[in-house]
Design an enzyme around this catalytic site. Structure first.
Site, short mmCIF file in Angstrom:
data_model
loop_
_atom_site.label_atom_id
_atom_site.label_comp_id
_atom_site.label_asym_id
_atom_site.label_seq_id
_atom_site.Cartn_x
_atom_site.Cartn_y
_atom_site.Cartn_z
N ARG A 115 0.86 -1.18 0.00
CA ARG A 115 0.00 0.00 0.00
C ARG A 115 0.90 1.24 0.00
O ARG A 115 2.11 1.15 0.22
CB ARG A 115 -0.89 0.00 1.25
CG ARG A 115 -2.01 -1.02 1.17
CD ARG A 115 -2.69 -1.17 2.50
NE ARG A 115 -3.44 0.03 2.88
CZ ARG A 115 -4.02 0.17 4.09
NH1 ARG A 115 -3.88 -0.77 4.99
NH2 ARG A 115 -4.69 1.26 4.37
N HIS A 116 0.28 2.37 -0.24
CA HIS A 116 0.99 3.65 -0.10
C HIS A 116 1.43 3.78 1.36
O HIS A 116 0.92 3.08 2.25
CB HIS A 116 0.03 4.79 -0.43
CG HIS A 116 -1.24 4.68 0.35
ND1 HIS A 116 -1.34 5.14 1.65
CD2 HIS A 116 -2.43 4.12 0.04
CE1 HIS A 116 -2.57 4.87 2.10
NE2 HIS A 116 -3.24 4.25 1.14
N ASN A 149 -5.46 8.72 6.75
CA ASN A 149 -5.38 7.48 7.52
C ASN A 149 -5.28 7.82 9.00
O ASN A 149 -5.93 7.20 9.84
CB ASN A 149 -4.12 6.66 7.18
CG ASN A 149 -4.19 5.95 5.85
OD1 ASN A 149 -3.16 5.79 5.18
ND2 ASN A 149 -5.37 5.49 5.45
N ARG A 193 -1.03 9.80 -2.71
CA ARG A 193 -0.26 9.06 -1.71
C ARG A 193 0.54 7.89 -2.29
O ARG A 193 1.64 7.59 -1.81
CB ARG A 193 -1.16 8.59 -0.57
CG ARG A 193 -2.43 7.86 -0.98
CD ARG A 193 -3.45 7.93 0.16
NE ARG A 193 -4.63 7.12 0.02
CZ ARG A 193 -5.73 7.45 -0.66
NH1 ARG A 193 -5.77 8.60 -1.31
NH2 ARG A 193 -6.78 6.64 -0.68
N GLU A 252 -8.19 3.82 -5.25
CA GLU A 252 -8.93 3.17 -4.17
C GLU A 252 -10.43 3.13 -4.50
O GLU A 252 -10.92 3.93 -5.31
CB GLU A 252 -8.67 3.92 -2.85
CG GLU A 252 -9.37 3.34 -1.62
CD GLU A 252 -9.03 1.87 -1.32
OE1 GLU A 252 -9.03 1.04 -2.26
OE2 GLU A 252 -8.81 1.53 -0.15
N HIS A 300 -3.82 0.58 -2.78
CA HIS A 300 -4.63 0.96 -1.63
C HIS A 300 -5.27 -0.29 -1.02
O HIS A 300 -5.30 -1.33 -1.64
CB HIS A 300 -5.74 1.93 -2.08
CG HIS A 300 -5.23 3.11 -2.84
ND1 HIS A 300 -4.96 4.32 -2.25
CD2 HIS A 300 -4.92 3.26 -4.14
CE1 HIS A 300 -4.51 5.17 -3.16
NE2 HIS A 300 -4.48 4.55 -4.32
#
Lengths: 444, 537
Positions: free
Chosen positions: A231-232, A238, A281, A301, A366
């Site tokens: 993932r980023h 987040n 991101r 995402e 994502h």
């Protein structure tokens, strides 16, 4: 309960895919991979390996003599196994709403194929043959090493002995092997794969699903490679427990990006391709690698529609019914004006197709997208997919091996929030807020 | 040190901040997979569908954003030899003609180089018979010298009815036969095919050509032989060729009936039909009945107005999420005026470059093309289909069928309550527009006059702007250096020279095209020939 997916279902009559080929030509490899792919795109598929039926019937495998065409008793057993498998195919279609069955056996004689064709005709199934033809000794040897030595038939054998026995087994089939004939079988629908994909002969593709199968088979390869999924790095949103949006990396996220760069360099990967989504991101994460990367909108995402940038608490407060419905069927649930996991899978299909074509690739994406991709590689069904664990700051390295995928997980030692929300116990729309928010991970 | 990122204002793509230079427009949807450039080489006897496949493939590749162009050697030949007289021109022992034909092929290859190297092209389709190994060897050399990938598409067909039908559909009306009646044209063309047959060396996957990348299309797609696909674009080309067919059929495109949002001038949303919209749906049902189609498939999006429209037809229909209207992101359900007021900059940017412009948190037309591609692939497989969709989607689909560029696509007129009937014919598509006589609002916004155009959106190196399949090069002067190619003096015996109608000596051969050397030779050839002509008569 009938439901409508985001793409029309194109299978009316069920289809039998019938594998054809000498042993160690990759039939089971293809069967399993194709089954995995079709299930992932939403076509219920099951593979029926006649060899397994045989192992059930004849508990102990002695040696290749079992496969000697003159061994009448063995021939009876083998025919019975094939018949049993065909019956199970019918049951799968009728009682389990299956749409595609892969009949995985050598099917090397015209006689055997005629039996299958008439069975299918009687039942109203379409038949599509996949024949694998290969006479390159290195490839065959490699196949035998990868999958045969570990098979129950050879589990207690010495390797040299096993190899010898298996070669003689192949010879038993060779004498009576009649490949699909381009003249005599010109009315049949089939694809012949030569030398692991260097050449294909495709005859009479009847419908959409056969066309997709052909396209898939023409894109897969067996060259060793690894796929890295990550993932980023942790993002600002987040940190505050908000979903979606297009925020940048948090300081820890930036640290992760740098750690990822170090990790990738350490892996010494040959000709690595790096893919990101169109969201800031993932791109920021890729930027730290200092190499070229490609952006795919398809890797964005899941679109949370009206819930974009809300916290779970806010969703519960403003849309409690939606929140509960999502917990009831997380795979099919579509955010209002947004997407579902099911939509994601369809959106990601071209990515998967290209991943199959490629060699070493690092995909920076994502949470929901990661889950979809992982489910494809690890053959996870729709009900597990939305709950697969894909923590931040962890790289998964997938290496195809034998019939599946080896997974290695690398946590790069940089703390991050947890974004994983388990399914709560109570998914009723009348539940109270505490029950709904029971499994929400901590955030600011 | 990580670079700063900025979001490109039109496409909303995050890119490393560049100092002042406008970021080059790049592939939004998906990565580009076509480096180095590819030359697709058609192979096959005349009337095997090579030009049909060339044009269709080119149209498809351009639509998905891969700049592609066809180079039809027959057109070069028609420029060189203004008046086609008969099949004798194609006789293998007609030395002068053979030379001319060779020069035409070379001229076309030169143009291919120029297109791929200097004009931002990525795929060139070399449309000629290419039936001999020698000719293909020449092309392979050419590819190797220039760093182009070569992919052959061979069409093999021996079904006489298919061939006769092809000849009737596209050959008897071609410029070569403008002065002939159909029967004579058919006869001459069949003799022309015979000229090629003796020297035809099909691709041999077992021995001679086993290392080449190619697809053999056998009997109009009944069977395919695919050898050594090298990359993504070849894989897509093969997939496309395996999905197209030539069965006669009709595609109907229309929008949903007028919706309540349409009435208010709102973008997007998921509103139901207005009363007039319902009238349209009923009229559509009547229209479909009248068309008396066998097996019509009906496709809708997953938005309410599209489905409600289909419901009135009383037949099964299938829903595609991919046919949903363009996502206007933050501007969903606004009117244009509200958008102008709330997001004036976005409003202006959209007019500046409507194809690439992506609504904030929404989509662009370019994104739509990507989204809609599987629908196109399925449409190719189908026969009679009615697609009930939305304005932007319909424009995308229409641009594919009618070969419209990215510039034109967002401004194609797709009014409510009008059905477009598309019928494939010859190398293109016949369009009939049928308004069902139910009033509706107009939702079309023309390109504003005063908008300053962005930097040329047409040809750019490695761009993904869909182009209308480019016009052939023939009009431009090409070869100035034909002198380099030695042309022998013709022997005076004219036994097998083609006949030219004496009254029309090709003095109109342009001086550009032929250097003086060749002109002299050709005139000499014609002198000899006219002698022959007069002798015979």
């Amino acid at each position: 309960m009938p439901w409508i997916s985001s793409v029309p279902q194109f299978c009316n009559s069920p289809t039998m895919i019938v594998m054809v080929g000498l042993p160690a030509r990759g039939k089971t490899y293809i069967s399993k991979k194709l089954t995995r792919y079709l299930n992932w795109i939403g076509v219920p598929t099951k593979s029926f390996n006649v060899g397994q039926y045989r192992r059930e019937a004849v508990k102990i495998y002695k040696n290749f003599e079992f496969f000697n065409p003159n061994n009448e008793e063995a021939m009876k057993i083998r025919k019975a196994c094939a018949a049993a498998a065909l019956k199970d195919v019918a049951a799968y279609f009728l009682k389990e709403q299956g749409q595609v069955a892969v009949f995985d056996a050598t099917n090397t004689t015209r006689e055997r194929r005629a039996v299958i064709l008439s069975y299918a005709k009687e039942k109203g199934y379409k038949v599509f043959f996949v024949e694998s033809i290969c006479e390159v000794p290195e490839i065959i040897e490699e196949n035998i090493k990868q999958v045969k030595f570990g098979s129950p038939d050879y589990v207690d054998r010495d390797i040299v002995e096993a190899m010898e026995d298996f070669s003689q087994r192949i010879d038993c089939y060779r004498a009576s092997y009649m490949p699909i004939d381009d003249e005599k079988d010109r009315k049949l629908s089939y694809i012949k794969i030569f030398d692991v994909g260097s050449r294909y002969l495709v005859n009479r593709v009847q419908d959409h699903i056969q066309s997709r199968i052909v396209y898939y088979l023409m894109n897969i390869h067996v060259t060793p490679r690894s796929i890295y999924l990550s993932r980023h790095g942790e993002s600002e949103l987040n940190l505050s427990g908000r979903i979606g949006g297009d925020s940048g990396l948090s300081p820890r996220g930036q640290k992760y990006a740098n750690a990822l760069a170090t990790f990738i360099r350490g892996q010494n990967i040959r000709e690595l391709k790096v893919w990101t989504s169109h969201m800031k991101r993932t791109i920021q994460t890729a930027e730290a690698l200092g190499v070229q990367y490609e952006q795919w909108k398809a890797l964005n995402e899941i679109d949370a529609g009206v819930c974009e940038e809300l916290t779970y608490e806010e969703i519960q407060e403003n849309l409690p019914e939606e929140f509960a419905l999502r917990d009831q069927d997380k795979y099919r649930y579509r955010y209002p004006k947004g997407e579902s996991y099911e939509d994601l899978v369809h959106r990601l299909e071209p990515v998967i197709m290209e991943l199959e074509r490629q060699e070493n690739v690092l995909v920076i994406c994502h949470q929901a997208v990661f889950r979809c991709l992982l489910a494809y590689f690890l053959d996870k069904p729709a009900d597990e997919l939305p709950y697969l664990r894909c923590p931040l700051h962890t790289v998964l390295k997938l290496t195809p091996i034998a019939y599946g995928c080896k997974v290695e997980s690398f946590f790069l030692n940089i703390e991050a929030v947890n974004t994983h929300r388990e399914r709560p116990v109570n998914v009723d729309i009348n539940r109270n807020p505490e029950e709904a928010l029971q499994t929400v991970p901590d955030h600011i | 040190m990580t670079r700063e990122l900025t979001q490109n204002r039109i496409q909303k793509i995050w890119e490393p901040t560049k100092d002042d230079r406008p970021a080059p427009r790049r592939a939004a949807g998906a990565p580009h997979f076509a480096n180095p450039p590819t030359v697709i080489v058609m192979v096959g006897l005349p009337a095997r569908g090579k030009t049909y496949m060339s044009k269709k493939l080119t149209r498809y590749l351009n639509w998905i954003g891969m700049p592609t162009k066809v180079f039809n050697v027959g057109e070069y030949r028609r420029e060189a030899v203004k008046n086609y007289s008969s099949y004798d021109f194609f006789k293998p022992d007609n030395e002068c003609a053979v030379k001319i034909r060779q020069q035409c092929a070379l001229a076309a290859l030169r143009d291919v180089t120029s297109y791929l190297k200097d004009e931002g092209g990525q795929v060139a389709v070399f449309d000629a018979t290419n039936t001999t190994r020698d000719r293909r060897e020449l092309i392979l050399q050419f590819g190797s010298e220039n760093g182009f990938k070569i992919f052959f598409i061979e069409s093999v067909c021996d079904d006489p009815s298919v061939i006769a039908s092809n000849i009737m559909e596209v050959k008897v009306s071609c410029p070569d036969y403008r002065d002939c009646n159909k029967t004579d044209a058919m006869l001459d063309f069949q003799r022309r095919i015979e000229c090629y047959k003796t020297s035809y060396q099909p691709l041999d996957p077992d021995q001679y050509d086993r290392d080449l990348s190619f697809i053999k299309v056998i009997d109009v797609g009944r069977r395919f032989l695919v050898n050594r696909i090298q990359d993504h674009i070849q894989s897509k080309i093969v997939y496309y060729l395996m999905n197209i067919h030539v069965q006669p059929r009709t595609i109907y495109l229309c929008r949903h009936g007028e919706s309540t949002d349409n009435l208010q001038g709102r973008l997007g949303g998921d509103a139901g039909l207005s009363p007039r919209g319902k009238q349209f749906a009923a009229a559509l049902a009547g229209f479909v009945q009248e068309q008396q189609l066998k097996d019509l498939k009906v496709w809708t999006s997953q938005l309410c107005c599209s489905i409600q429209t289909a419901e009135h037809l009383g037949v099964p229909y299938e829903q595609w999420k991919a046919l949903n209207e363009i996502d206007a992101g933050m501007c969903e359900e606004m009117t244009y005026d509200e958008m102008k007021e709330k997001y004036p900059e976005e409003f202006a940017l959209r007019d500046e470059d409507k194809y690439y412009y992506r609504y904030p948190a929404g989509e662009s037309y370019q994104d739509l093309v990507q989204r809609v591609e599987p629908v196109i692939m399925d449409l190719e497989r189908q026969e009679n289909v009615l697609v009930i969709c939305h304005q932007a989607i319909m424009r995308c689909l229409l641009a594919y069928f009618l070969d419209k560029s990215a510039e034109e696509m967002p401004y194609l007129k797709c009014p409510l309550h009008t059905v477009l009937k598309l019928t494939p014919v010859a190398y293109g598509c016949k369009v009939e527009s049928m308004s069902l006589n139910v009033e509706a609002v107009n939702t079309h916004r023309d390109r504003p006059e005063e908008v300053k155009r962005g930097p040329g959106t047409l040809i750019r190196r490695n761009s993904v702007t869909p182009l209308t399949s480019p016009e052939s090069n023939i009009k431009k002067p090409r070869i100035d250096d034909l002198d380099q190619a030695p042309i022998h003096e013709l022997p005076p015996t004219g036994a097998s020279l083609a006949l030219c109608s004496p009254s029309r000596l090709p003095l109109s051969l342009s001086q550009h095209w032929l250097g003086k050397v060749c002109l002299r030779t050709v005139l000499q050839y014609l002198k000899v020939v006219s002698l022959l002509v007069f002798q015979r008569t």
